[in-house]
Design a protein around this motif. Structure first.
Motif, PDB file in Angstrom:
ATOM      1  N   ARG A  16      24.765  37.194  61.687  1.00 45.88           N
ATOM      2  CA  ARG A  16      25.239  35.929  62.283  1.00 45.88           C
ATOM      3  C   ARG A  16      26.087  35.136  61.287  1.00 45.88           C
ATOM      4  NH1 ARG A  16      21.132  34.168  66.819  1.00 45.88           N
ATOM      5  NH2 ARG A  16      20.328  36.238  67.278  1.00 45.88           N
ATOM      6  N   GLN A  17      27.012  35.852  60.668  1.00 46.08           N
ATOM      7  CA  GLN A  17      27.907  35.271  59.679  1.00 46.08           C
ATOM      8  C   GLN A  17      29.349  35.464  60.137  1.00 46.08           C
ATOM      9  OE1 GLN A  17      26.940  33.777  56.639  1.00 46.08           O
ATOM     10  NE2 GLN A  17      24.902  33.920  57.549  1.00 46.08           N
ATOM     11  N   VAL A  18      30.262  34.742  59.521  1.00 46.37           N
ATOM     12  CA  VAL A  18      31.694  34.923  59.734  1.00 46.37           C
ATOM     13  C   VAL A  18      32.369  35.011  58.374  1.00 46.37           C
ATOM     14  CG1 VAL A  18      31.774  33.780  61.974  1.00 46.37           C
ATOM     15  CG2 VAL A  18      32.089  32.430  59.902  1.00 46.37           C
ATOM     16  N   SER A  19      33.580  35.508  58.370  1.00 44.13           N
ATOM     17  CA  SER A  19      34.347  35.626  57.135  1.00 44.13           C
ATOM     18  C   SER A  19      35.632  34.819  57.261  1.00 44.13           C
ATOM     19  CB  SER A  19      34.682  37.097  56.872  1.00 44.13           C
ATOM     20  OG  SER A  19      35.491  37.201  55.723  1.00 44.13           O
ATOM     21  N   GLY A  20      35.987  34.130  56.200  1.00 43.90           N
ATOM     22  CA  GLY A  20      37.227  33.372  56.173  1.00 43.90           C
ATOM     23  C   GLY A  20      38.309  34.045  55.341  1.00 43.90           C
ATOM     24  N   ARG A  21      37.915  35.057  54.561  1.00 47.51           N
ATOM     25  CA  ARG A  21      38.861  35.807  53.718  1.00 47.51           C
ATOM     26  C   ARG A  21      38.500  37.282  53.760  1.00 47.51           C
ATOM     27  NH1 ARG A  21      41.578  32.579  49.636  1.00 47.51           N
ATOM     28  NH2 ARG A  21      40.744  30.487  49.709  1.00 47.51           N
ATOM     29  N   LEU A  22      39.504  38.094  53.547  1.00 48.11           N
ATOM     30  CA  LEU A  22      39.293  39.536  53.506  1.00 48.11           C
ATOM     31  C   LEU A  22      39.924  40.053  52.223  1.00 48.11           C
ATOM     32  CD1 LEU A  22      38.218  41.939  55.163  1.00 48.11           C
ATOM     33  CD2 LEU A  22      40.508  42.216  56.043  1.00 48.11           C
ATOM     34  N   SER A  23      39.124  40.715  51.403  1.00 43.78           N
ATOM     35  CA  SER A  23      39.618  41.305  50.159  1.00 43.78           C
ATOM     36  C   SER A  23      39.485  42.808  50.245  1.00 43.78           C
ATOM     37  CB  SER A  23      38.810  40.819  48.956  1.00 43.78           C
ATOM     38  OG  SER A  23      39.030  39.461  48.740  1.00 43.78           O
ATOM     39  N   MET A  24      40.471  43.502  49.727  1.00 48.94           N
ATOM     40  CA  MET A  24      40.394  44.956  49.686  1.00 48.94           C
ATOM     41  C   MET A  24      40.899  45.443  48.347  1.00 48.94           C
ATOM     42  SD  MET A  24      43.123  45.709  52.714  1.00 48.94           S
ATOM     43  CE  MET A  24      43.919  47.163  52.133  1.00 48.94           C
ATOM     44  N   THR A  25      40.236  46.469  47.860  1.00 48.32           N
ATOM     45  CA  THR A  25      40.627  47.111  46.616  1.00 48.32           C
ATOM     46  C   THR A  25      41.111  48.505  46.960  1.00 48.32           C
ATOM     47  OG1 THR A  25      38.953  45.878  45.403  1.00 48.32           O
ATOM     48  CG2 THR A  25      39.843  47.847  44.343  1.00 48.32           C
ATOM     49  N   VAL A  26      42.327  48.819  46.559  1.00 46.98           N
ATOM     50  CA  VAL A  26      42.908  50.139  46.801  1.00 46.98           C
ATOM     51  C   VAL A  26      42.928  50.875  45.475  1.00 46.98           C
ATOM     52  CG1 VAL A  26      44.954  51.411  47.567  1.00 46.98           C
ATOM     53  CG2 VAL A  26      44.344  49.230  48.659  1.00 46.98           C
ATOM     54  N   ARG A  27      42.319  52.050  45.451  1.00 48.59           N
ATOM     55  CA  ARG A  27      42.332  52.870  44.237  1.00 48.59           C
ATOM     56  C   ARG A  27      43.305  54.025  44.484  1.00 48.59           C
ATOM     57  NH1 ARG A  27      39.074  53.320  39.810  1.00 48.59           N
ATOM     58  NH2 ARG A  27      37.582  51.985  40.841  1.00 48.59           N
ATOM     59  N   TYR A  28      44.272  54.156  43.595  1.00 53.83           N
ATOM     60  CA  TYR A  28      45.281  55.201  43.705  1.00 53.83           C
ATOM     61  C   TYR A  28      44.831  56.469  42.992  1.00 53.83           C
ATOM     62  CZ  TYR A  28      48.131  51.333  45.292  1.00 53.83           C
ATOM     63  OH  TYR A  28      48.603  50.256  45.997  1.00 53.83           O
ATOM     64  N   ALA A  29      45.514  57.563  43.267  1.00 58.48           N
ATOM     65  CA  ALA A  29      45.165  58.860  42.691  1.00 58.48           C
ATOM     66  C   ALA A  29      45.211  58.829  41.158  1.00 58.48           C
ATOM     67  CB  ALA A  29      46.077  59.949  43.229  1.00 58.48           C
ATOM     68  N   ASP A  30      46.080  57.975  40.598  1.00 56.16           N
ATOM     69  CA  ASP A  30      46.160  57.893  39.135  1.00 56.16           C
ATOM     70  C   ASP A  30      45.080  56.974  38.549  1.00 56.16           C
ATOM     71  OD1 ASP A  30      47.033  55.354  39.752  1.00 56.16           O
ATOM     72  OD2 ASP A  30      48.990  55.547  38.787  1.00 56.16           O
ATOM     73  N   ARG A  31      44.125  56.559  39.384  1.00 60.31           N
ATOM     74  CA  ARG A  31      42.963  55.738  39.033  1.00 60.31           C
ATOM     75  C   ARG A  31      43.288  54.264  38.808  1.00 60.31           C
ATOM     76  NH1 ARG A  31      38.408  57.757  40.242  1.00 60.31           N
ATOM     77  NH2 ARG A  31      37.283  57.120  38.420  1.00 60.31           N
ATOM     78  N   SER A  32      44.531  53.861  39.031  1.00 52.71           N
ATOM     79  CA  SER A  32      44.860  52.440  38.961  1.00 52.71           C
ATOM     80  C   SER A  32      44.429  51.790  40.279  1.00 52.71           C
ATOM     81  CB  SER A  32      46.358  52.237  38.721  1.00 52.71           C
ATOM     82  OG  SER A  32      47.109  52.717  39.818  1.00 52.71           O
ATOM     83  N   THR A  33      44.264  50.486  40.251  1.00 55.06           N
ATOM     84  CA  THR A  33      43.818  49.784  41.450  1.00 55.06           C
ATOM     85  C   THR A  33      44.700  48.583  41.738  1.00 55.06           C
ATOM     86  OG1 THR A  33      42.285  48.417  40.192  1.00 55.06           O
ATOM     87  CG2 THR A  33      41.387  50.428  41.161  1.00 55.06           C
ATOM     88  N   THR A  34      44.684  48.191  42.992  1.00 60.69           N
ATOM     89  CA  THR A  34      45.337  46.978  43.449  1.00 60.69           C
ATOM     90  C   THR A  34      44.323  46.219  44.279  1.00 60.69           C
ATOM     91  OG1 THR A  34      47.507  48.045  43.557  1.00 60.69           O
ATOM     92  CG2 THR A  34      47.221  46.056  44.855  1.00 60.69           C
ATOM     93  N   VAL A  35      44.179  44.936  44.028  1.00 62.91           N
ATOM     94  CA  VAL A  35      43.275  44.101  44.814  1.00 62.91           C
ATOM     95  C   VAL A  35      44.118  43.110  45.595  1.00 62.91           C
ATOM     96  CG1 VAL A  35      41.390  42.430  44.740  1.00 62.91           C
ATOM     97  CG2 VAL A  35      41.457  44.305  43.090  1.00 62.91           C
ATOM     98  N   ARG A  36      43.856  43.020  46.889  1.00 68.89           N
ATOM     99  CA  ARG A  36      44.583  42.099  47.745  1.00 68.89           C
ATOM    100  C   ARG A  36      43.587  41.263  48.531  1.00 68.89           C
ATOM    101  NH1 ARG A  36      50.154  43.924  49.154  1.00 68.89           N
ATOM    102  NH2 ARG A  36      50.570  45.567  47.667  1.00 68.89           N
ATOM    103  N   THR A  37      43.849  39.980  48.607  1.00 65.49           N
ATOM    104  CA  THR A  37      42.995  39.067  49.359  1.00 65.49           C
ATOM    105  C   THR A  37      43.873  38.285  50.322  1.00 65.49           C
ATOM    106  OG1 THR A  37      41.483  38.855  47.495  1.00 65.49           O
ATOM    107  CG2 THR A  37      41.365  37.144  49.183  1.00 65.49           C
ATOM    108  N   ARG A  38      43.388  38.128  51.531  1.00 70.13           N
ATOM    109  CA  ARG A  38      44.133  37.373  52.528  1.00 70.13           C
ATOM    110  C   ARG A  38      43.178  36.460  53.281  1.00 70.13           C
ATOM    111  NH1 ARG A  38      48.941  39.558  56.132  1.00 70.13           N
ATOM    112  NH2 ARG A  38      49.733  39.643  54.042  1.00 70.13           N
ATOM    113  N   ARG A  39      43.593  35.236  53.496  1.00 67.41           N
ATOM    114  CA  ARG A  39      42.813  34.279  54.279  1.00 67.41           C
ATOM    115  C   ARG A  39      43.021  34.597  55.758  1.00 67.41           C
ATOM    116  NH1 ARG A  39      43.478  28.745  52.295  1.00 67.41           N
ATOM    117  NH2 ARG A  39      41.319  28.846  51.680  1.00 67.41           N
ATOM    118  N   LEU A  40      41.924  34.591  56.509  1.00 70.18           N
ATOM    119  CA  LEU A  40      41.992  34.802  57.952  1.00 70.18           C
ATOM    120  C   LEU A  40      42.461  33.509  58.621  1.00 70.18           C
ATOM    121  CD1 LEU A  40      38.589  36.624  58.139  1.00 70.18           C
ATOM    122  CD2 LEU A  40      40.761  37.669  58.729  1.00 70.18           C
ATOM    123  N   PRO A  41      43.159  33.611  59.759  1.00 75.70           N
ATOM    124  CA  PRO A  41      43.617  32.402  60.453  1.00 75.70           C
ATOM    125  C   PRO A  41      42.464  31.443  60.770  1.00 75.70           C
ATOM    126  CG  PRO A  41      44.608  34.350  61.437  1.00 75.70           C
ATOM    127  CD  PRO A  41      43.586  34.826  60.443  1.00 75.70           C
TER     128      PRO A  41
END
Length: 67
Positions: A16-41
């Protein structure tokens, strides 16, 4: 990403919760990562809104191979 959004939405609804932001971590084949966060409308637990935001957030991660 859709399966992850479905899991997240189900977990949020179960707790019974809601989220106001969504974060995702993408790990690439070379083991580097990118983190992206976006606020939900608006805070939500709806799978469609979570999936749409995840796809929008993931656009532009490049053509690098993802692990």
């Amino acid at each position: 990403m859709l399966a992850l959004a479905e899991q997240l939405g189900a977990r949020l609804r179960k707790e019974r919760q809601v989220s106001g932001r969504l974060s995702m971590t993408v790990r690439y084949a070379d083991r580097s990562t990118t983190v992206r966060t976006r606020r939900l409308p608006e805070p939500t637990s709806h799978t469609a809104a979570l999936a749409r935001t995840a796809y929008e957030n993931g656009v532009g991660t490049g053509s690098r191979a993802v692990a």
